[in-house]
Design an enzyme around this catalytic site. Sequence first.
Site, PDB file in Angstrom:
ATOM      1  N   GLU A 137      -3.932  38.655  14.424  1.00 19.53           N
ATOM      2  CA  GLU A 137      -4.065  37.290  14.970  1.00 19.53           C
ATOM      3  C   GLU A 137      -3.280  36.300  14.124  1.00 19.53           C
ATOM      4  O   GLU A 137      -2.615  35.411  14.660  1.00 19.53           O
ATOM      5  CB  GLU A 137      -5.541  36.892  15.060  1.00 19.53           C
ATOM      6  N   TRP A 158     -16.586  20.332  33.047  1.00 16.46           N
ATOM      7  CA  TRP A 158     -16.137  21.653  32.609  1.00 16.46           C
ATOM      8  C   TRP A 158     -17.382  22.504  32.744  1.00 16.46           C
ATOM      9  O   TRP A 158     -18.272  22.443  31.899  1.00 16.46           O
ATOM     10  CB  TRP A 158     -15.625  21.605  31.178  1.00 16.46           C
ATOM     11  N   GLU A 188       3.944  32.518  17.705  1.00 19.40           N
ATOM     12  CA  GLU A 188       3.962  31.817  19.005  1.00 19.40           C
ATOM     13  C   GLU A 188       4.180  30.315  18.845  1.00 19.40           C
ATOM     14  O   GLU A 188       4.629  29.665  19.778  1.00 19.40           O
ATOM     15  CB  GLU A 188       2.713  32.104  19.818  1.00 19.40           C
ATOM     16  N   LYS A 245      -0.322  33.919  15.756  1.00 17.04           N
ATOM     17  CA  LYS A 245      -0.360  32.452  15.633  1.00 17.04           C
ATOM     18  C   LYS A 245       0.970  31.940  15.096  1.00 17.04           C
ATOM     19  O   LYS A 245       1.550  30.994  15.612  1.00 17.04           O
ATOM     20  CB  LYS A 245      -1.515  32.027  14.722  1.00 17.04           C
ATOM     21  N   ASN A 251     -23.038  15.415  29.373  1.00 19.95           N
ATOM     22  CA  ASN A 251     -22.132  16.325  28.679  1.00 19.95           C
ATOM     23  C   ASN A 251     -22.965  17.064  27.650  1.00 19.95           C
ATOM     24  O   ASN A 251     -23.646  16.443  26.832  1.00 19.95           O
ATOM     25  CB  ASN A 251     -20.997  15.570  27.986  1.00 19.95           C
ATOM     26  N   GLY A 252     -22.936  18.397  27.684  1.00 18.85           N
ATOM     27  CA  GLY A 252     -23.698  19.194  26.721  1.00 18.85           C
ATOM     28  C   GLY A 252     -24.361  20.370  27.424  1.00 18.85           C
ATOM     29  O   GLY A 252     -24.009  20.722  28.548  1.00 18.85           O
ATOM     30  N   ARG A 256     -11.214  16.893  28.708  1.00 20.93           N
ATOM     31  CA  ARG A 256     -12.527  17.430  28.341  1.00 20.93           C
ATOM     32  C   ARG A 256     -13.099  18.314  29.446  1.00 20.93           C
ATOM     33  O   ARG A 256     -14.118  18.990  29.259  1.00 20.93           O
ATOM     34  CB  ARG A 256     -13.507  16.297  28.048  1.00 20.93           C
ATOM     35  N   CYS A 312     -17.665  18.223  28.815  1.00 16.22           N
ATOM     36  CA  CYS A 312     -17.359  17.408  29.986  1.00 16.22           C
ATOM     37  C   CYS A 312     -17.067  15.996  29.484  1.00 16.22           C
ATOM     38  O   CYS A 312     -17.153  15.716  28.301  1.00 16.22           O
ATOM     39  CB  CYS A 312     -18.563  17.357  30.924  1.00 16.22           C
ATOM     40  N   LYS A 353      -0.310  28.563  29.089  1.00 13.34           N
ATOM     41  CA  LYS A 353      -1.681  28.699  28.586  1.00 13.34           C
ATOM     42  C   LYS A 353      -2.382  29.897  29.210  1.00 13.34           C
ATOM     43  O   LYS A 353      -3.150  30.579  28.574  1.00 13.34           O
ATOM     44  CB  LYS A 353      -2.485  27.425  28.873  1.00 13.34           C
ATOM     45  N   HIS A 358       4.823  54.102   5.397  1.00 14.48           N
ATOM     46  CA  HIS A 358       5.363  54.992   6.440  1.00 14.48           C
ATOM     47  C   HIS A 358       6.590  54.384   7.112  1.00 14.48           C
ATOM     48  O   HIS A 358       6.892  54.701   8.251  1.00 14.48           O
ATOM     49  CB  HIS A 358       4.261  55.304   7.462  1.00 14.48           C
TER      50      HIS A 358
HETATM   51  C1  AGP Z   1      -2.992  33.216  22.091  1.00  9.06           C
HETATM   52  O1  AGP Z   1      -2.785  32.110  21.222  1.00  9.06           O
HETATM   53  C2  AGP Z   1      -2.136  33.132  23.337  1.00  9.06           C
HETATM   54  N1  AGP Z   1      -2.310  31.906  23.998  1.00  9.06           N
HETATM   55  C3  AGP Z   1      -2.299  34.369  24.222  1.00  9.06           C
HETATM   56  O2  AGP Z   1      -2.089  35.504  23.419  1.00  9.06           O
HETATM   57  C4  AGP Z   1      -3.664  34.532  24.916  1.00  9.06           C
HETATM   58  O3  AGP Z   1      -4.657  34.873  23.968  1.00  9.06           O
HETATM   59  C5  AGP Z   1      -3.532  35.657  25.950  1.00  9.06           C
HETATM   60  O4  AGP Z   1      -2.548  35.268  26.884  1.00  9.06           O
HETATM   61  C6  AGP Z   1      -4.848  35.948  26.686  1.00  9.06           C
HETATM   62  O5  AGP Z   1      -5.211  34.833  27.431  1.00  9.06           O
HETATM   63  P1  AGP Z   1      -6.708  34.794  28.062  1.00  9.06           P
HETATM   64  O6  AGP Z   1      -7.633  34.842  26.900  1.00  9.06           O
HETATM   65  O7  AGP Z   1      -6.770  33.510  28.826  1.00  9.06           O
HETATM   66  O8  AGP Z   1      -6.847  35.992  28.939  1.00  9.06           O
END
Ligand code: AGP
Length: 608
Positions: A481, A75, A488, A485, A101-102, A27, A2, A603, A504
């Site tokens: 992962e 938050w 994206e 990264k 905050n904490g 935050r 927060c 996001k 394969h």
């Molecule tokens: C990961 O870097 C992406 N932003 C995306 O794959 C994300 O993990 C996915 O959309 C799931 O989002 P969520 O964890 O908010 O459900």
Amino acid sequence: MCGIVGYVGNSQAAPILLDGLSKLEYRGYDSAGIAVYDGEKIHAQKACGRLKVLSELTHDGATMPGTAGIGHTRWATHGAPTGSNAHPHFNQDESIAVVHNGIIENYQKLKKYLEGKGFQFVSDTDTEVVAHLLDYYYKEDPMEAILRVMNRVEGSYALGIMFKSHPGVLYAVRKDSPLIVGHGGDGNLIASDVPAVLKYTRNVYFIQNEEIAVLSGESISFYNVDGEEIAKEPSTIDWDINAAEKGGYEHFMLKEMYEQPQTVRDTLSPRIKGGMVDIEELGMSDEEIRGIGRLHIIACGSAYHTGMTAKYIFEGMARIPVDVDLASEFRYRNPILAENDLVIIISQSGETADSLAALREAKSRGIKTLGIVNVVGSSIAREADKVMYTWAGPEIAVATTKAYSAQLIAEYLLAIKFAQVRGEITEQQVVSYLKDLQKLPEQIEMLLSNKGKIQHFANRYISAKDVFFVGRGIDYAISLEGSLKLKEISYIHSEAYAAGELKHGTISLIEEGTLVASVLTQEELYKKTISNIVELKSRGAFVLAVTNTGNTEIEKAADYVIYIPQTNRWFTNSLAIIPLQLFSYYVAVGKGCDVDKPRNLAKSVTVE
Ligand code: AGP
């Protein structure tokens, strides 16, 4: 995470508090509140939603006269984001106001103790305990009350406190959560972070753990936990506001990568009690845990990759069968679920449409559901039968890093608890696993300090067309992962393959100089993956290996090696992913991409 602010001086406090909070919304922004002393009493105004709701309610602070006040942008961690849970919180006669905050880790015990003394609570937050505890200890000296509270509470806190009996004075206390004091021209300020004070001063004191600051309009004094006055030197901040919001980092993504050690601590430490895993918060009985027939882990994107990791751990450690599904697939494939199954939905935002739909599908069939979620009060958190929060704080960058790391911790803790309750591991093993987990933050810090070397390596690949990631077992999940990264944020084509799959078909993609990142953290699979590396090399690949310290065998096969510190084989994802995050970040920066807001992405994917 927060944001707290405070001001005392010659000007009207409320507008300064609101302005400071606006610089701290990164935050936390699910609710906000300010409290101002108007000469007679401490007035508070709180509002659910973004800060602008509070600003409109108070006409930008005009309705709250007074030259001393504190404020908070929330938050939520304990207690849903509602008006009553918003800070500031008061004692019963509203003579003491607190912003925090904490996380107060022992708040339930303290709350029970205070309720036994007749204190009445009006919120579900951990913070309200601090307000009542200050009241309980307060006689005439605020400092004495503060010192006694510091002796009783456990956890992390940055506190801003006002006592009606001491108008024109602010008190600020720090343990583990950031706190600064600003020495301004016509008043003094406290804040969680520099951006909130830069408009008023660049002279800042950084408060250290268990220090107390006492501010009036004219003076600032500092004390240690024994109540002795201490001298502190101010720092001069030369950042601009924009840089300051990112804590001096160029991007939120880099800042959030560097927050991972704290995120791991925040998600882990409240759930270790007496050397054992404590997930009382889930209200799952041992019998319920023993009765689980199968786990279904459902998620999207990076959250799905943590689920892939969790599969190996739940099956390997707890011997529970696990299916891992992409939520967008699960929701339409008429899945076969048994009544004693448990569906685990993993989601940072708690609003991902496919994951929410999967949760509803499972619930419609009467299957127990558990959410591993970062946003308190989000749809998945509210609708799941049980929820385990990841306490990573707001994650601003679209590409997840700290929430991903926190999800892994939550899954490790669940697997250890389930394995112990089901008699698959001993108490000694639990103690050993938890010791390994508690080392992760400083091991992550050490890997992050390696960023220069990785940036140098990444610069060689900003023009790459294809990059492949390969691994076996948990190393395959890590590769997934690492590949996502890179894709994206740098827009470079990349794929992750189970290393055993190369022959394969996919090895046909390898050309002279193709970069292949191979992950080797599972000792029993080293040799297998090394033989894949030899195959790749013989076809011209340039092989980057991410492996455990001590696996020097790899030097003979790979072209470039990044070592990670030793940890338990189940937990290596938490470490191996760090260099892969940094690699992707620096390739994207080298390409001039918009790292925090990559093209075409959001996001939280709240639509199908
Ligand atoms: C990961 O870097 C992406 N932003 C995306 O794959 C994300 O993990 C996915 O959309 C799931 O989002 P969520 O964890 O908010 O459900």
